[in-house]
Write a protein that holds these residues in place. Structure first.
Motif, PDB file in Angstrom:
ATOM      1  N   GLU A 229     -43.474 -44.599 -49.234  1.00  0.00           N
ATOM      2  CA  GLU A 229     -42.160 -45.179 -49.487  1.00  0.00           C
ATOM      3  C   GLU A 229     -41.988 -46.528 -48.795  1.00  0.00           C
ATOM      4  O   GLU A 229     -40.961 -47.186 -48.949  1.00  0.00           O
ATOM      5  CB  GLU A 229     -41.068 -44.216 -49.024  1.00  0.00           C
ATOM      6  CG  GLU A 229     -41.074 -42.899 -49.794  1.00  0.00           C
ATOM      7  CD  GLU A 229     -39.976 -41.958 -49.324  1.00  0.00           C
ATOM      8  OE1 GLU A 229     -39.279 -42.342 -48.345  1.00  0.00           O
ATOM      9  OE2 GLU A 229     -39.811 -40.876 -49.904  1.00  0.00           O
ATOM     10  N   GLY A 230     -42.992 -46.933 -48.025  1.00  0.00           N
ATOM     11  CA  GLY A 230     -42.926 -48.208 -47.334  1.00  0.00           C
ATOM     12  C   GLY A 230     -42.193 -48.109 -46.010  1.00  0.00           C
ATOM     13  O   GLY A 230     -41.557 -47.102 -45.700  1.00  0.00           O
ATOM     14  N   ILE A 231     -42.286 -49.170 -45.220  1.00  0.00           N
ATOM     15  CA  ILE A 231     -41.665 -49.208 -43.891  1.00  0.00           C
ATOM     16  C   ILE A 231     -40.755 -50.420 -43.803  1.00  0.00           C
ATOM     17  O   ILE A 231     -41.146 -51.544 -44.121  1.00  0.00           O
ATOM     18  CB  ILE A 231     -42.742 -49.255 -42.792  1.00  0.00           C
ATOM     19  CG1 ILE A 231     -43.531 -47.937 -42.785  1.00  0.00           C
ATOM     20  CG2 ILE A 231     -42.116 -49.507 -41.424  1.00  0.00           C
ATOM     21  CD1 ILE A 231     -44.631 -47.878 -41.770  1.00  0.00           C
ATOM     22  N   ASN A 232     -39.550 -50.159 -43.352  1.00  0.00           N
ATOM     23  CA  ASN A 232     -38.583 -51.223 -43.111  1.00  0.00           C
ATOM     24  C   ASN A 232     -38.694 -51.603 -41.638  1.00  0.00           C
ATOM     25  O   ASN A 232     -38.253 -50.865 -40.763  1.00  0.00           O
ATOM     26  CB  ASN A 232     -37.172 -50.726 -43.445  1.00  0.00           C
ATOM     27  CG  ASN A 232     -36.133 -51.812 -43.303  1.00  0.00           C
ATOM     28  OD1 ASN A 232     -36.399 -52.875 -42.764  1.00  0.00           O
ATOM     29  ND2 ASN A 232     -34.936 -51.535 -43.792  1.00  0.00           N
ATOM     30  N   PHE A 233     -39.270 -52.765 -41.344  1.00  0.00           N
ATOM     31  CA  PHE A 233     -39.616 -53.113 -39.968  1.00  0.00           C
ATOM     32  C   PHE A 233     -38.569 -53.970 -39.275  1.00  0.00           C
ATOM     33  O   PHE A 233     -38.581 -54.093 -38.049  1.00  0.00           O
ATOM     34  CB  PHE A 233     -40.967 -53.841 -39.933  1.00  0.00           C
ATOM     35  CG  PHE A 233     -40.954 -55.174 -40.623  1.00  0.00           C
ATOM     36  CD1 PHE A 233     -40.685 -56.335 -39.928  1.00  0.00           C
ATOM     37  CD2 PHE A 233     -41.202 -55.258 -41.983  1.00  0.00           C
ATOM     38  CE1 PHE A 233     -40.667 -57.552 -40.567  1.00  0.00           C
ATOM     39  CE2 PHE A 233     -41.181 -56.479 -42.628  1.00  0.00           C
ATOM     40  CZ  PHE A 233     -40.907 -57.635 -41.922  1.00  0.00           C
ATOM     41  N   ASP A 234     -37.643 -54.593 -40.041  1.00  0.00           N
ATOM     42  CA  ASP A 234     -36.669 -55.487 -39.394  1.00  0.00           C
ATOM     43  C   ASP A 234     -35.235 -55.213 -39.850  1.00  0.00           C
ATOM     44  O   ASP A 234     -34.393 -56.103 -39.841  1.00  0.00           O
ATOM     45  CB  ASP A 234     -37.035 -56.948 -39.651  1.00  0.00           C
ATOM     46  CG  ASP A 234     -36.983 -57.285 -41.135  1.00  0.00           C
ATOM     47  OD1 ASP A 234     -36.800 -56.369 -41.959  1.00  0.00           O
ATOM     48  OD2 ASP A 234     -37.145 -58.472 -41.472  1.00  0.00           O
TER      49      ASP A 234
ATOM     50  N   LYS B  50     -36.114 -55.096 -47.278  1.00  0.00           N
ATOM     51  CA  LYS B  50     -37.506 -55.314 -47.686  1.00  0.00           C
ATOM     52  C   LYS B  50     -38.422 -54.321 -46.983  1.00  0.00           C
ATOM     53  O   LYS B  50     -38.324 -54.115 -45.776  1.00  0.00           O
ATOM     54  CB  LYS B  50     -37.932 -56.742 -47.369  1.00  0.00           C
ATOM     55  CG  LYS B  50     -37.168 -57.792 -48.171  1.00  0.00           C
ATOM     56  CD  LYS B  50     -37.642 -59.184 -47.823  1.00  0.00           C
ATOM     57  CE  LYS B  50     -36.879 -60.224 -48.644  1.00  0.00           C
ATOM     58  NZ  LYS B  50     -37.306 -61.609 -48.325  1.00  0.00           N
ATOM     59  N   ARG B  51     -39.282 -53.731 -47.766  1.00  0.00           N
ATOM     60  CA  ARG B  51     -40.237 -52.773 -47.232  1.00  0.00           C
ATOM     61  C   ARG B  51     -41.654 -53.262 -47.492  1.00  0.00           C
ATOM     62  O   ARG B  51     -41.917 -53.957 -48.470  1.00  0.00           O
ATOM     63  CB  ARG B  51     -40.042 -51.389 -47.860  1.00  0.00           C
ATOM     64  CG  ARG B  51     -38.731 -50.728 -47.451  1.00  0.00           C
ATOM     65  CD  ARG B  51     -38.559 -49.380 -48.117  1.00  0.00           C
ATOM     66  NE  ARG B  51     -37.377 -48.699 -47.608  1.00  0.00           N
ATOM     67  CZ  ARG B  51     -37.400 -47.874 -46.567  1.00  0.00           C
ATOM     68  NH1 ARG B  51     -38.536 -47.622 -45.958  1.00  0.00           N
ATOM     69  NH2 ARG B  51     -36.286 -47.301 -46.155  1.00  0.00           N
TER      70      ARG B  51
END
Length: 256
Positions: free
Chosen positions: A120-125, A129-130
């Motif tokens: 599912e992706g990673i939201n880092f900030d 956006k992932r």
């Protein structure tokens, strides 16, 4: 008169005795052999002394060198060979650089090490956006500060949106990976020539050059510590990346 002229006295020579007898050649030869013997003994004594001094110096160096002990699986302790903690084998440096390229530029919506799990992706900030988990893991090999800049760039400008939906995938084709060259103390550069091929489920979408010069620096390796139960799959990958004791401090385009 003639007889007196014929009776010539022998010339004075230290090799003659008082009676005018023949030279004492036996005595001279004996003295020569004795001198040769003394000369050979002197050479042998000198060489022996030199060898002894070298051995003493080596033993003194070994005595002052630190000792490292390791505990084996059966609980016993053994003396390990001392080595430079910052040394990294060339094949390990190359392997780390190639592994980083694969994580950073081979995109899909699958979790590393688990092809069945959807990423599912990673939201880092804390934005909408992932980025793929693979790219997020690649950033852990990078120097702090440089890592955050890399993630923002990949999320905003490089990775297409349809990667996270599974409609687009990419794979790297490597053409050459140079041997590491040391550019500073505990720091090496590796040149990689490769292209990134992007495709959908039915067709190839394009091929892009990703030639890079990667600079790596040695750091203390991180040994994985697992407790009860296995960690998450991505954590296993993270430990595998960290155990080589290398950190990426610079990435720049390779102009051919």
């Amino acid at each position: 008169m003639i007889q007196k002229l014929l009776r010539r006295k022998p010339p004075k020579d230290t090799l003659y005795n008082g009676n005018g007898s023949r030279p004492r050649s036996g005595l001279v030869q004996g003295e020569s052999k004795l001198m040769s013997t003394f000369f050979g003994l002197a050479i042998a004594l000198g060489l022996g002394t030199l060898v002894t001094l070298i051995l003493v110096a080596n033993n003194r160096a070994l005595a002052t060198r630190g000792k490292v002990f390791v505990q084996m699986a059966d609980g016993t302790t053994q003396l390990a060979q001392e080595f430079d903690v910052n040394y990294r084998r060339p094949e390990i440096i190359k392997e780390t650089a190639v592994r980083w390229m694969q994580l950073a530029f081979e995109w899909d919506n699958r979790i590393p090490g688990d092809d069945k799990a959807v990423d599912e992706g990673i939201n880092f900030d804390r934005s909408n956006k992932r980025i793929p988990t693979k790219v997020y893991l690649a950033s852990y090999l990078m120097e702090p500060g440089f890592r955050q800049e890399f993630l923002r760039l990949m999320a905003s400008e490089v990775i297409p949106i349809d990667v996270m939906t599974g409609r687009r995938k990419s794979v790297l084709r490597f053409y050459s990976v140079s041997d590491p060259r040391q550019v500073a103390k505990n720091r090496w550069e590796v040149d990689i020539v490769a292209t990134r091929i992007e495709r959908s489920a039915t067709q190839e979408l394009g091929e892009t050059r990703v030639n890079r010069t990667i600079t790596l620096q040695s750091i203390p390796p991180v040994a994985p510590v697992f407790k009860d139960g296995d960690p998450e799959v991505w954590r296993k990958t993270l430990y595998e990346l960290s155990k080589n004791g290398l950190m990426i401090v610079e990435i720049k385009p390779l102009n051919l």
